[in-house]
Scaffold this active site. Structure first.
Site, short mmCIF file in Angstrom:
data_model
loop_
_atom_site.label_atom_id
_atom_site.label_comp_id
_atom_site.label_asym_id
_atom_site.label_seq_id
_atom_site.Cartn_x
_atom_site.Cartn_y
_atom_site.Cartn_z
N TYR A 67 0.80 -1.13 -0.02
CA TYR A 67 0.12 0.12 0.11
C TYR A 67 0.87 1.26 -0.16
O TYR A 67 1.41 1.69 1.14
CB TYR A 67 -0.80 0.03 1.37
CG TYR A 67 -2.09 -0.85 1.32
CD1 TYR A 67 -2.19 -1.98 0.34
CD2 TYR A 67 -2.47 -1.28 2.59
CE1 TYR A 67 -3.27 -2.68 0.41
CE2 TYR A 67 -3.62 -2.40 2.64
CZ TYR A 67 -3.93 -3.24 1.51
OH TYR A 67 -4.74 -4.11 1.69
N GLY A 218 -18.12 0.44 -1.85
CA GLY A 218 -19.31 1.40 -1.78
C GLY A 218 -20.70 1.15 -2.36
O GLY A 218 -21.55 1.95 -2.37
#
Length: 327
Positions: A67, A218
């Site tokens: 990341y 989402g």
């Protein structure tokens, strides 16, 4: 802790964690091959997200070497430091990136992980993908060595098949250890692990499932169904995935309607109902790591742990989800 969060053991370890952790992929600072997926967050935003999570009873954070090439680990560690006593008892899970590497790099890179994490304890170290130049045996032997040296507390994997989970657990047992977790993609719109043996192996061996993308990036919030124009405003590649297309939104609409109906009863949001289903539908087996790129996302995550759907409600959501996936 706010007293409302019931902690549970992660697999067969003695780690007592909140059912939801905070996924920290979005702390990548726009760096590296996966960092472009999210907007860049400022340090103040990261601090507020981490503190909101801690105050609400979330006591662990999942990050990874890949990341932002360590940026997420660094930003997380800084936020925890700045949180002072609020971060006492915070647990860290990170991951070793295996692609184009051998198991030797597990031990070779641990000091880099610790340095970026400001020498905080690594409570869970995971192999991020099953693709490396080394065997599962070599990787688990290297991880066991890190436990023996006191560099990490527990061993997990990510994206491992049922067979590879079993093999990893077998090798760790030779060292008097156990495989603690398998981090996999799992949501009400992606239930492959229930069919391919991963969930069965987890329950049989007492291995925790850590669900990433539990809100299908989402989609399960329902906001894109209410306002499809929001899809165009998304930065990054997720807007091109099937779930975000008009046909995908149409397909998942019945599930959103079910989540919305239940949300009124619990004074919650569809997001919170989806997360609540995730952490209760399989007893204590499944943990989830929703991300948060805004403070209100962190507040949403926290509230998802403050009620429990009834058995009937869990089954209703389950049935609608399965119906959609059969289409």
């Amino acid at each position: 802790m706010d007293g409302k969060t019931v902690l549970r053991k992660l697999g067969s370890s003695d780690l007592e964690l909140s059912p939801l952790g905070l996924g920290c992929w979005q702390f990548s600072n726009g760096q590296g091959m996966v960092g472009k997926f999210w907007p860049v967050l400022g340090k103040e935003d990261v601090l507020r997200i981490v503190q909101t999570s801690l105050k609400g009873g979330i006591n662990w954070f999942d990050t990874a070497e890949v990341y932002g090439r360590g940026q997420s680990e660094q930003m997380l560690a800084e936020a925890l430091r700045k949180s002072g006593v609020l971060a006492n008892g915070a647990h860290i899970a990170t991951k070793w990136w295996p692609v184009l590497r051998t198991a030797n790099s597990i031990t070779a890179t641990i000091h880099e992980r610790l340095k970026l994490l400001e020498n905080r304890t690594i409570h869970l170290h995971q192999v991020h993908q099953p693709y490396s130049f080394s065997s599962v045996r070599s990787q688990m032997n290297a991880m066991a060595e890190l436990v023996k040296q006191g560099h990490i507390k527990n061993v997990g994997v990510s994206n491992f098949s049922a067979d590879k989970m079993r093999e990893a657990d077998r090798v760790l047992r030779e060292h008097g250890l156990r495989l603690i977790s398998n981090q996999v993609k799992y949501s009400l719109l992606d239930r492959r692990i229930e069919q391919n043996g991963i969930m069965d192996a987890a329950k049989e061996l007492g291995i925790a499932i850590i669900a990433y993308s539990p809100l299908e990036q989402g989609i399960l919030s329902g906001k894109f169904h209410k306002n499809p124009a929001l899809v165009k405003a998304i930065t990054g590649p997720r807007k091109w995935t099937a779930a975000f297309r008009e046909s995908g939104l149409r397909k998942s609409q019945p599930l959103i309607a079910q989540l919305e109906e239940l949300s009124h009863k619990y004074d919650a949001s569809p997001t919170q109902i989806a997360l609540n289903w995730m952490i209760h539908a399989h007893g204590p087996t499944v943990f989830a790591i929703p991300g948060a790129s805004k403070v209100h996302h962190a507040e949403e995550n926290v509230k998802a742990m403050q009620f429990t759907l009834t058995e009937d409600e869990l089954q209703q959501v389950d049935a609608v989800s399965k119906q959609i996936l059969r289409k």
